[in-house]
Write an enzyme that holds these catalytic residues in place. Sequence first.
Site, PDB file in Angstrom:
ATOM      1  N   ASN A 132       0.832  -0.994  -0.010  1.00 50.01           N
ATOM      2  CA  ASN A 132      -0.013   0.028   0.139  1.00 50.01           C
ATOM      3  C   ASN A 132       0.866   1.215  -0.015  1.00 50.01           C
ATOM      4  O   ASN A 132       1.387   1.799   0.777  1.00 50.01           O
ATOM      5  CB  ASN A 132      -0.928   0.127   1.257  1.00 50.01           C
ATOM      6  CG  ASN A 132      -1.821   1.036   1.161  1.00 50.01           C
ATOM      7  OD1 ASN A 132      -2.238   1.909   0.396  1.00 50.01           O
ATOM      8  ND2 ASN A 132      -2.908   0.938   2.180  1.00 50.01           N
ATOM      9  N   ASN A 137      -6.020   6.450  -1.093  1.00 43.97           N
ATOM     10  CA  ASN A 137      -6.857   6.000  -2.415  1.00 43.97           C
ATOM     11  C   ASN A 137      -7.416   4.497  -1.956  1.00 43.97           C
ATOM     12  O   ASN A 137      -7.994   3.667  -2.969  1.00 43.97           O
ATOM     13  CB  ASN A 137      -6.304   5.737  -3.537  1.00 43.97           C
ATOM     14  CG  ASN A 137      -5.107   4.667  -3.744  1.00 43.97           C
ATOM     15  OD1 ASN A 137      -4.766   4.101  -2.795  1.00 43.97           O
ATOM     16  ND2 ASN A 137      -4.521   4.972  -4.867  1.00 43.97           N
ATOM     17  N   ASP A 138      -7.151   4.198  -0.694  1.00 49.08           N
ATOM     18  CA  ASP A 138      -7.839   2.812  -0.208  1.00 49.08           C
ATOM     19  C   ASP A 138      -9.394   2.471  -0.508  1.00 49.08           C
ATOM     20  O   ASP A 138      -9.799   1.477  -0.990  1.00 49.08           O
ATOM     21  CB  ASP A 138      -7.514   2.389   1.042  1.00 49.08           C
ATOM     22  CG  ASP A 138      -6.106   2.224   1.641  1.00 49.08           C
ATOM     23  OD1 ASP A 138      -5.192   2.364   0.562  1.00 49.08           O
ATOM     24  OD2 ASP A 138      -5.689   2.091   2.547  1.00 49.08           O
ATOM     25  N   GLY A 157      -6.195  -2.630   0.109  1.00 48.88           N
ATOM     26  CA  GLY A 157      -5.216  -1.302   0.091  1.00 48.88           C
ATOM     27  C   GLY A 157      -4.055  -1.414  -0.916  1.00 48.88           C
ATOM     28  O   GLY A 157      -3.436  -0.196  -1.000  1.00 48.88           O
ATOM     29  N   ASP A 159      -1.563  -0.920  -3.990  1.00 47.10           N
ATOM     30  CA  ASP A 159      -1.867  -0.205  -5.247  1.00 47.10           C
ATOM     31  C   ASP A 159      -0.726  -0.026  -6.063  1.00 47.10           C
ATOM     32  O   ASP A 159       0.465  -0.581  -5.786  1.00 47.10           O
ATOM     33  CB  ASP A 159      -2.417   1.093  -4.609  1.00 47.10           C
ATOM     34  CG  ASP A 159      -1.487   1.765  -3.802  1.00 47.10           C
ATOM     35  OD1 ASP A 159      -0.251   1.672  -3.752  1.00 47.10           O
ATOM     36  OD2 ASP A 159      -2.109   2.612  -2.798  1.00 47.10           O
ATOM     37  N   ASP A 328      -6.851 -14.008 -19.819  1.00 49.53           N
ATOM     38  CA  ASP A 328      -7.384 -14.739 -19.150  1.00 49.53           C
ATOM     39  C   ASP A 328      -8.301 -15.733 -19.412  1.00 49.53           C
ATOM     40  O   ASP A 328      -9.009 -15.435 -20.738  1.00 49.53           O
ATOM     41  CB  ASP A 328      -8.231 -13.951 -17.889  1.00 49.53           C
ATOM     42  CG  ASP A 328      -8.988 -14.569 -16.744  1.00 49.53           C
ATOM     43  OD1 ASP A 328      -8.080 -15.333 -15.872  1.00 49.53           O
ATOM     44  OD2 ASP A 328     -10.050 -14.616 -16.765  1.00 49.53           O
ATOM     45  N   GLU A 357      -4.027 -18.044 -20.682  1.00 52.58           N
ATOM     46  CA  GLU A 357      -4.033 -18.925 -19.639  1.00 52.58           C
ATOM     47  C   GLU A 357      -4.936 -20.105 -20.098  1.00 52.58           C
ATOM     48  O   GLU A 357      -6.080 -20.185 -20.482  1.00 52.58           O
ATOM     49  CB  GLU A 357      -4.960 -18.245 -18.377  1.00 52.58           C
ATOM     50  CG  GLU A 357      -5.009 -19.308 -17.174  1.00 52.58           C
ATOM     51  CD  GLU A 357      -6.070 -18.878 -16.432  1.00 52.58           C
ATOM     52  OE1 GLU A 357      -6.031 -19.233 -15.244  1.00 52.58           O
ATOM     53  OE2 GLU A 357      -7.226 -18.137 -16.731  1.00 52.58           O
TER      54      GLU A 357
END
Length: 619
Positions: A132, A137-138, A157, A159, A328, A357
């Site tokens: 974090n 910006n959490d 949190g 980032d 993905d 993937e």
Amino acid sequence: MRKLITLVLFTICGVASGQIERVEPPNWWVGMQQTELEVLVYGDNISDLVPEFSGNITIKKVVKTENPNYLFVTVDTYGISPGIQTLSLKKGRRTIDSFDYEFKARRENSEQRKGFDSSDVIYLIMPDRFANGNASNDSTPETIEKANRDHQGGRHGGDIQGIIDHLDYIHELGATTLWSTPLTLDNEKVYSYHGYASSDLYLIDPRYGSNEDFAKLSSELHKRNMKHIMDFVPNHWGISHWLIQDLPSKDWIHYWEGGENGFKRSNYIQTTQFDPNASKIDAKGCMDGWFDYTMPDMNESNPMVINYLVQNAIWWIESGDLDGIRVDTYPYNDKQGITEWVTRVMEEYPNFNIMGETFMHDTAHIAYWQKDSKVGAIQGFNSNLPTVMDFPLHDILLQVFHEDEQNWSDGFYRVYDHLTKDFLYPNINNLLIKMGNHDVNRINQEFEGDLDKYKLALTLLLTLRGIPQIYYGDEIGMLGDKSKGDGDIRRDFPGGWPGDEHNAFTNDGRTVAQNKYYDFTKKLLNWRKGQPAVHFGKTLHFSPVKNIYVYFRYLPNDPDETVMVVLNNSDKDQKINLERFSEGMQGFNKGWEIISGAEYELHQTLEISAKSGLIFELR
């Protein structure tokens, strides 16, 4: 610029009819190989308006959908100059609304950007759980789920700034490439931290930072001669995605009649994509079924969907200055649609790399998905996908180091037998190989914290063919049991948050046990950087005897670049006769062992301790 950010962030409520609410892509570049650009214009009841570009930009086509809130405007960008042009919506001679649209100059040699390859080691992180760097910006006013570090499945949190703050740690560890799970906006009510249900494909989640922060992450990586891979999710978007909430037309997603909101869960049977005996209902159930209730399945047989995804990928490559993309759930995509997507992206960037993937457990099934596969060619199919994932090797690594005794089909014979199938792949260097990731038990959980098993597994991983990937925290022995929830295998990295009891980013902050894992990992990763025989060489291996596996990585045109690997997976110290391996040793009688730093005389016999490995640079 402020107007542009507002348009991309959220749909404006209460606007007048005909007013532009959103434009995608929000900007573009001149000098692209693909000169046609389809601009999505969104606003209340705009389909009766006539689009017009300034600057003599030719509009080649305008498509209206069943939803009157959309116009798809195709323009020809050939020969235009960088600058801001005006996109206007007109009714007769009257301009109802307009939008400043910027065409930017590309970075020098952007089209020739070099992707990741088998000279790299990839470090995979879950950004919410890594570090974090910006507590402000959490939680944000415009996103639903707020930070709650006490909740295993909640936002914690981590980032982009936290990643940037610890790039030196990753670099010093010896990894050369960063792959982060998705960073685009995921605005679901709960469990949004994983990022795989995007609410806006053009916007970084503000709880991670900004689009500018994302580009800065690439810049900081490149300063360290490292590469950046973006996680891209074309198969499914989030139910809260602005476009899903107001579809251009019903056929943008796979809508199941009778299902709530069109939902029907995928049957997850990926083999139906190529199984010659598969029923149509099973194939449709895999490819068209939703990955989850909050993840509508995109209809990639719709050319407009594919074009949207192609442009989105190109936009991120340019704006984020990327070196690779990870896709993905690759086999769940529409087979022909995703082939067009990867083909067009690779045509724009011929030296780029994209990995899919391929979470399957049979070598032939995975080989089917690699570019120029002879397996796929049986059915007249070529995916054009450069890199696939060697999940069967991962399956083996979970078993083999628990097997102290080697019988005919277990112990190190599992690895030996697996490599005998390499002929199925057109490019064995473009295989992602790993011990774990964010979806499975942590490798040190599987090994029950046994450092010797970790060392054996890592030695194998970093000396085999392919592109090794390690999962954040494995290098300090982090544990995680998926049966306790995904959050347990996605634990916070110790020291990533102010006030953490230990800071495993530093030597003094790590425990004695953590440093043993870290020091071994760092030694191997940094050694591997300078080993072309390991990066691009051939493999010569010898069938394991008494659970000892010996193989060589070598460059056929440069015998001085030869690496010999000896792995003892038994619980006994052993002695081996080196005459058996003369084909690989090629007359070399000395070897510098990179783990211990000692020079060995390699004549008739070699002693190796139980559950240990030796790596020799032959001399």
